[in-house]
Design a protein around this motif. Structure first.
Motif, PDB file in Angstrom:
ATOM      1  N   PRO A   1      31.565 -38.749  15.819  1.00 34.43           N
ATOM      2  CA  PRO A   1      31.045 -37.826  16.701  1.00 34.43           C
ATOM      3  C   PRO A   1      30.165 -38.083  17.870  1.00 34.43           C
ATOM      4  N   PHE A   2      29.110 -39.037  17.335  1.00 36.31           N
ATOM      5  CA  PHE A   2      28.016 -39.561  17.964  1.00 36.31           C
ATOM      6  C   PHE A   2      28.548 -40.381  19.094  1.00 36.31           C
ATOM      7  N   LEU A   3      29.349 -41.416  18.648  1.00 37.03           N
ATOM      8  CA  LEU A   3      30.004 -42.316  19.649  1.00 37.03           C
ATOM      9  C   LEU A   3      30.930 -41.739  20.696  1.00 37.03           C
ATOM     10  N   GLN A   4      31.552 -40.666  20.228  1.00 31.87           N
ATOM     11  CA  GLN A   4      32.413 -40.059  21.126  1.00 31.87           C
ATOM     12  C   GLN A   4      31.990 -39.237  22.050  1.00 31.87           C
ATOM     13  N   THR A   5      30.799 -38.593  21.824  1.00 34.88           N
ATOM     14  CA  THR A   5      30.102 -37.764  22.449  1.00 34.88           C
ATOM     15  C   THR A   5      29.519 -38.599  23.847  1.00 34.88           C
ATOM     16  N   VAL A   6      28.981 -39.898  23.358  1.00 35.60           N
ATOM     17  CA  VAL A   6      28.649 -40.849  24.500  1.00 35.60           C
ATOM     18  C   VAL A   6      29.709 -41.045  25.263  1.00 35.60           C
ATOM     19  N   ASN A   7      30.835 -41.455  24.681  1.00 36.62           N
ATOM     20  CA  ASN A   7      32.057 -41.743  25.416  1.00 36.62           C
ATOM     21  C   ASN A   7      32.534 -40.638  26.321  1.00 36.62           C
ATOM     22  N   PHE A   8      32.570 -39.559  26.025  1.00 38.80           N
ATOM     23  CA  PHE A   8      33.279 -38.356  26.701  1.00 38.80           C
ATOM     24  C   PHE A   8      32.196 -37.876  27.784  1.00 38.80           C
ATOM     25  N   LYS A   9      30.864 -38.090  27.451  1.00 39.12           N
ATOM     26  CA  LYS A   9      29.763 -37.679  28.535  1.00 39.12           C
ATOM     27  C   LYS A   9      29.516 -38.688  29.624  1.00 39.12           C
ATOM     28  N   PHE A  10      29.412 -39.994  29.243  1.00 33.29           N
ATOM     29  CA  PHE A  10      28.905 -40.838  30.150  1.00 33.29           C
ATOM     30  C   PHE A  10      29.775 -41.919  30.578  1.00 33.29           C
ATOM     31  N   ILE A  11      30.871 -42.235  29.923  1.00 36.00           N
ATOM     32  CA  ILE A  11      31.638 -43.472  30.299  1.00 36.00           C
ATOM     33  C   ILE A  11      32.941 -42.829  31.070  1.00 36.00           C
ATOM     34  N   PRO A  12      33.138 -43.643  32.104  1.00 33.32           N
ATOM     35  CA  PRO A  12      34.312 -43.194  33.151  1.00 33.32           C
ATOM     36  C   PRO A  12      35.688 -43.225  32.358  1.00 33.32           C
ATOM     37  N   GLY A  13      36.493 -42.304  32.723  1.00 35.66           N
ATOM     38  CA  GLY A  13      37.857 -42.319  32.004  1.00 35.66           C
ATOM     39  C   GLY A  13      38.616 -43.520  31.985  1.00 35.66           C
ATOM     40  N   ARG A  14      38.579 -44.177  33.068  1.00 38.21           N
ATOM     41  CA  ARG A  14      39.391 -45.537  33.124  1.00 38.21           C
ATOM     42  C   ARG A  14      38.822 -46.605  32.030  1.00 38.21           C
ATOM     43  N   LEU A  15      37.486 -46.449  31.625  1.00 36.61           N
ATOM     44  CA  LEU A  15      36.777 -47.425  30.407  1.00 36.61           C
ATOM     45  C   LEU A  15      36.742 -46.758  29.478  1.00 36.61           C
ATOM     46  N   ARG A  16      37.017 -45.549  28.858  1.00 43.46           N
ATOM     47  CA  ARG A  16      37.108 -45.012  27.730  1.00 43.46           C
ATOM     48  C   ARG A  16      37.717 -45.684  26.677  1.00 43.46           C
TER      49      ARG A  16
END
Length: 188
Positions: A138-153
């Motif tokens: 959940p922590f890692l995916q929160t960072v992913n969905f909030k800060f990482i551009p879609g093409r790099l997720r």
């Protein structure tokens, strides 16, 4: 180089598959080399196991993660807190059991286990693995969905998965019951 970039833009799943094809076997190698306990005289590196992790990571897990992240983005496209929480909740309630089941089943099939062996390992190891996942992802995916551009997720998840897969490789290799994975979470 421009042709390669053009192919990657046209087929964005390819970089994800390449990344998982490297990171999954690398994580397994690290687990075997530095964390696995060997009996005297036992071979230190199982190259067939590393090959299975390469096949599974690149051909099965990468498309699964890539398509899940695209689906989550389509279902909840906004960056609002409610959409972020929905994606993270769905990740742990829907994707995690599918992804973890795929891991145990896929690698067991690649090992040549019969259907009962595949089922037994899945039944023994999935509950505790999923429980640990609920504390980490959940922590890692929160960072992913909030800060990482879609093409790099998918690639972000792959890099995080390197460490997670190192643990999964240890749990997969463990021939005992789920009690040996995480004793405090054992259902037995």
């Amino acid at each position: 180089m421009e042709r390669i970039i053009a192919v990657f833009r046209k087929y964005p799943i390819i970089p994800s598959m390449m990344t998982y094809s490297v990171l999954y076997p690398s994580a397994n190698f690290v687990q075997q080399k530095y964390f696995r306990k060997y009996k005297p005289g036992e071979e230190k590196i199982d190259w067939q196991e590393i090959k299975r992790f390469c096949i599974y990571g690149g051909l099965i897990h990468a498309p699964l993660v890539y398509n899940w992240l695209r689906t989550a983005a389509r279902l909840f496209p906004k960056t609002t807190m409610s959409h972020l929480l929905a994606k993270v909740a769905l990740d742990q309630t829907l994707f995690a059991p599918v992804g973890l089941s795929s891991f145990y089943i896929g690698l067991s099939v690649l090992e040549g286990k019969d259907s009962q062996g595949v089922y037994d390992e899945w039944r023994e190891k999935l509950p505790n693995t999923w429980a640990v996942s609920a504390f980490i992802w959940p922590f890692l995916q929160t960072v992913n969905f909030k800060f990482i551009p879609g093409r790099l997720r998918a690639i972000y998840v792959a890099v995080c998965s390197f460490f997670w897969t190192t643990m999964l490789a240890a749990w997969k290799h463990n021939s005992g019951s789920s009690q040996n994975i995480i004793p405090i979470l054992s259902t037995k």
